[in-house]
Design a protein around this motif. Sequence first.
Motif, PDB file in Angstrom:
ATOM      1  N   ILE A  70       0.830  -1.210   0.000  1.00 15.38           N
ATOM      2  CA  ILE A  70       0.000   0.000   0.000  1.00 15.38           C
ATOM      3  C   ILE A  70       0.861   1.254   0.000  1.00 15.38           C
ATOM      4  CG2 ILE A  70      -1.727   1.294   1.322  1.00 15.38           C
ATOM      5  CD1 ILE A  70      -2.654  -1.511   2.400  1.00 15.38           C
ATOM      6  N   THR A  71       1.941   1.242   0.793  1.00 16.21           N
ATOM      7  CA  THR A  71       2.831   2.405   0.867  1.00 16.21           C
ATOM      8  C   THR A  71       3.584   2.613  -0.438  1.00 16.21           C
ATOM      9  OG1 THR A  71       3.135   1.948   3.226  1.00 16.21           O
ATOM     10  CG2 THR A  71       4.645   3.522   2.211  1.00 16.21           C
ATOM     11  N   LEU A  72       4.107   1.526  -1.019  1.00 13.65           N
ATOM     12  CA  LEU A  72       4.858   1.636  -2.270  1.00 13.65           C
ATOM     13  C   LEU A  72       3.970   2.052  -3.433  1.00 13.65           C
ATOM     14  CD1 LEU A  72       7.197  -1.509  -2.094  1.00 13.65           C
ATOM     15  CD2 LEU A  72       7.825   0.882  -1.733  1.00 13.65           C
ATOM     16  N   GLY A  73       2.666   1.785  -3.324  1.00 16.19           N
ATOM     17  CA  GLY A  73       1.751   2.180  -4.382  1.00 16.19           C
ATOM     18  C   GLY A  73       1.554   3.678  -4.495  1.00 16.19           C
ATOM     19  N   ASP A  74       1.947   4.434  -3.452  1.00 16.91           N
ATOM     20  CA  ASP A  74       1.869   5.900  -3.449  1.00 16.91           C
ATOM     21  C   ASP A  74       0.449   6.400  -3.672  1.00 16.91           C
ATOM     22  OD1 ASP A  74       4.608   5.865  -3.180  1.00 16.91           O
ATOM     23  OD2 ASP A  74       4.991   6.158  -5.321  1.00 16.91           O
ATOM     24  N   LEU A 110       0.774  -2.598  13.425  1.00 15.97           N
ATOM     25  CA  LEU A 110       0.231  -1.782  12.335  1.00 15.97           C
ATOM     26  C   LEU A 110       0.722  -0.341  12.424  1.00 15.97           C
ATOM     27  CD1 LEU A 110      -3.479  -3.032  12.177  1.00 15.97           C
ATOM     28  CD2 LEU A 110      -1.599  -3.606  10.644  1.00 15.97           C
ATOM     29  N   ILE A 111       0.662   0.227  13.629  1.00 12.65           N
ATOM     30  CA  ILE A 111       1.078   1.621  13.817  1.00 12.65           C
ATOM     31  C   ILE A 111       2.572   1.784  13.552  1.00 12.65           C
ATOM     32  CG2 ILE A 111       1.341   3.474  15.515  1.00 12.65           C
ATOM     33  CD1 ILE A 111      -1.247   2.483  16.820  1.00 12.65           C
ATOM     34  N   LEU A 112       3.385   0.897  14.124  1.00 11.69           N
ATOM     35  CA  LEU A 112       4.841   0.993  13.940  1.00 11.69           C
ATOM     36  C   LEU A 112       5.239   0.772  12.487  1.00 11.69           C
ATOM     37  CD1 LEU A 112       6.086  -0.920  17.121  1.00 11.69           C
ATOM     38  CD2 LEU A 112       6.284   1.532  16.663  1.00 11.69           C
ATOM     39  N   THR A 113       4.589  -0.190  11.825  1.00 12.80           N
ATOM     40  CA  THR A 113       4.916  -0.480  10.420  1.00 12.80           C
ATOM     41  C   THR A 113       4.539   0.683   9.522  1.00 12.80           C
ATOM     42  OG1 THR A 113       4.515  -2.836  10.818  1.00 12.80           O
ATOM     43  CG2 THR A 113       4.586  -2.113   8.534  1.00 12.80           C
ATOM     44  N   CYS A 114       3.320   1.212   9.706  1.00  5.07           N
ATOM     45  CA  CYS A 114       2.880   2.364   8.895  1.00  5.07           C
ATOM     46  C   CYS A 114       3.802   3.555   9.091  1.00  5.07           C
ATOM     47  CB  CYS A 114       1.443   2.758   9.271  1.00  5.07           C
ATOM     48  SG  CYS A 114       0.180   1.692   8.570  1.00  5.07           S
ATOM     49  N   THR A 115       4.162   3.827  10.345  1.00  3.94           N
ATOM     50  CA  THR A 115       5.025   4.975  10.639  1.00  3.94           C
ATOM     51  C   THR A 115       6.397   4.811   9.991  1.00  3.94           C
ATOM     52  OG1 THR A 115       3.910   5.273  12.772  1.00  3.94           O
ATOM     53  CG2 THR A 115       6.024   6.370  12.480  1.00  3.94           C
ATOM     54  N   SER A 116       6.981   3.625  10.116  1.00  6.71           N
ATOM     55  CA  SER A 116       8.312   3.396   9.551  1.00  6.71           C
ATOM     56  C   SER A 116       8.290   3.464   8.029  1.00  6.71           C
ATOM     57  CB  SER A 116       8.860   2.050  10.013  1.00  6.71           C
ATOM     58  OG  SER A 116       8.024   0.994   9.587  1.00  6.71           O
ATOM     59  N   PHE A 117       7.256   2.903   7.391  1.00  6.44           N
ATOM     60  CA  PHE A 117       7.161   2.953   5.932  1.00  6.44           C
ATOM     61  C   PHE A 117       6.966   4.376   5.432  1.00  6.44           C
ATOM     62  CE2 PHE A 117       5.593  -1.699   5.450  1.00  6.44           C
ATOM     63  CZ  PHE A 117       6.911  -2.126   5.527  1.00  6.44           C
ATOM     64  N   LEU A 118       6.154   5.146   6.143  1.00  4.17           N
ATOM     65  CA  LEU A 118       5.925   6.540   5.735  1.00  4.17           C
ATOM     66  C   LEU A 118       7.194   7.378   5.877  1.00  4.17           C
ATOM     67  CD1 LEU A 118       2.382   7.243   7.231  1.00  4.17           C
ATOM     68  CD2 LEU A 118       2.978   7.020   4.823  1.00  4.17           C
ATOM     69  N   LEU A 119       7.986   7.071   6.894  1.00  2.00           N
ATOM     70  CA  LEU A 119       9.232   7.818   7.104  1.00  2.00           C
ATOM     71  C   LEU A 119      10.293   7.460   6.064  1.00  2.00           C
ATOM     72  CD1 LEU A 119       9.537   7.673  11.005  1.00  2.00           C
ATOM     73  CD2 LEU A 119       8.956   9.665   9.603  1.00  2.00           C
ATOM     74  N   THR A 120      10.270   6.212   5.594  1.00  2.71           N
ATOM     75  CA  THR A 120      11.295   5.773   4.643  1.00  2.71           C
ATOM     76  C   THR A 120      10.875   5.939   3.182  1.00  2.71           C
ATOM     77  OG1 THR A 120      10.462   3.504   4.884  1.00  2.71           O
ATOM     78  CG2 THR A 120      12.362   4.146   6.226  1.00  2.71           C
ATOM     79  N   HIS A 121       9.563   6.047   2.919  1.00  5.39           N
ATOM     80  CA  HIS A 121       9.064   6.248   1.553  1.00  5.39           C
ATOM     81  C   HIS A 121       8.298   7.576   1.516  1.00  5.39           C
ATOM     82  CE1 HIS A 121      10.231   2.168   0.634  1.00  5.39           C
ATOM     83  NE2 HIS A 121       9.491   1.715   1.623  1.00  5.39           N
ATOM     84  N   SER A 122       8.972   8.611   1.071  1.00  3.90           N
ATOM     85  CA  SER A 122       8.391   9.957   1.150  1.00  3.90           C
ATOM     86  C   SER A 122       7.385  10.267   0.042  1.00  3.90           C
ATOM     87  CB  SER A 122       9.519  11.001   1.101  1.00  3.90           C
ATOM     88  OG  SER A 122      10.263  10.862  -0.103  1.00  3.90           O
ATOM     89  N   ASN A 123       7.300   9.417  -0.994  1.00  2.24           N
ATOM     90  CA  ASN A 123       6.405   9.722  -2.107  1.00  2.24           C
ATOM     91  C   ASN A 123       4.950   9.869  -1.676  1.00  2.24           C
ATOM     92  OD1 ASN A 123       8.500   9.688  -3.887  1.00  2.24           O
ATOM     93  ND2 ASN A 123       8.106   7.644  -4.697  1.00  2.24           N
ATOM     94  N   LEU A 124       4.509   8.973  -0.791  1.00  3.86           N
ATOM     95  CA  LEU A 124       3.119   9.002  -0.362  1.00  3.86           C
ATOM     96  C   LEU A 124       2.817  10.259   0.451  1.00  3.86           C
ATOM     97  CD1 LEU A 124       0.391   7.613  -0.263  1.00  3.86           C
ATOM     98  CD2 LEU A 124       1.179   6.318   1.733  1.00  3.86           C
TER      99      LEU A 124
END
Length: 264
Positions: A70-74, A110-124
């Motif tokens: 979901i995160t990589l899909g931007d 869920l919270i930790l994963t979403c937060t870490s993905f958002l911090l490492t993938h700025s496109n979204l």
Amino acid sequence: MKLSLILVGVVIYYQYLTKDYNEIDWILSRGILPILTTIMLTFSWVNINHENKYNFSLTLVSSILALNIITLGDGCSAFLSLIILSVLFIFLNAKSLVNKYRYKILISVLILTCTSFLLTHSNLTNRFSTAIEFLSLLSENGYSTEDLHTPIKGKSDEITNIRLAMYKGGLLAAKDRLIFGHGYRNTTAPASKFVGNKKLATQIAKHSHLHNTFINSLVYGGAIALLTTLALLLFPLKKFWQSLRAKNNTKYAILGTLLMSSYA
């Protein structure tokens, strides 16, 4: 379902690391798949109260990989859908908990994963910020999309511009034939006629639908189609809600509520 999420998650992450994808892969993995993944992910949580340790481990792994898709899909829409369906699941499942400790683990992951993905993938996060800036610009311009085709800074702005023009044009087209509409699958052509900017009108006419189920129904079938769509959505939702309150087949009531909500 969990194994499917894990398999697809591994494939998508491999594509991301190796950049090994073509245009068709991009459409599937970043355009369509995040929405489907969001729905599958929330459905996979429904039986969490009765899972053994092995299945619960699969739930955690599949959730992490699905969140990565979901995160990589931007896609802002997929991520917003995830937030809405997750909050709805937590609310619906709160009164039927069997293992609160396990429930807290899932929410924390869920919270930790979403937060870490958002911090490492700025496109979204960038797409969210540009969309908000664009909506602010629209509000200053009286929500007119016709003069905003020039200051587009990125694809997110362009998508927001087209979607809002679609909705506005669709509502105006619906007023012409409010009862019976313009005919089945005839939505974008009538809507484009009410868009003053020729560039936007041409882009809208090339689409097959207006990217909104309710406006789409209103344009092609008028008030009759819209009321039918709402009835098909609300009547089952009412039945699922009644079953949930009566604690009758709670698992299926939650699944049905999530299904109808994901459609909406």
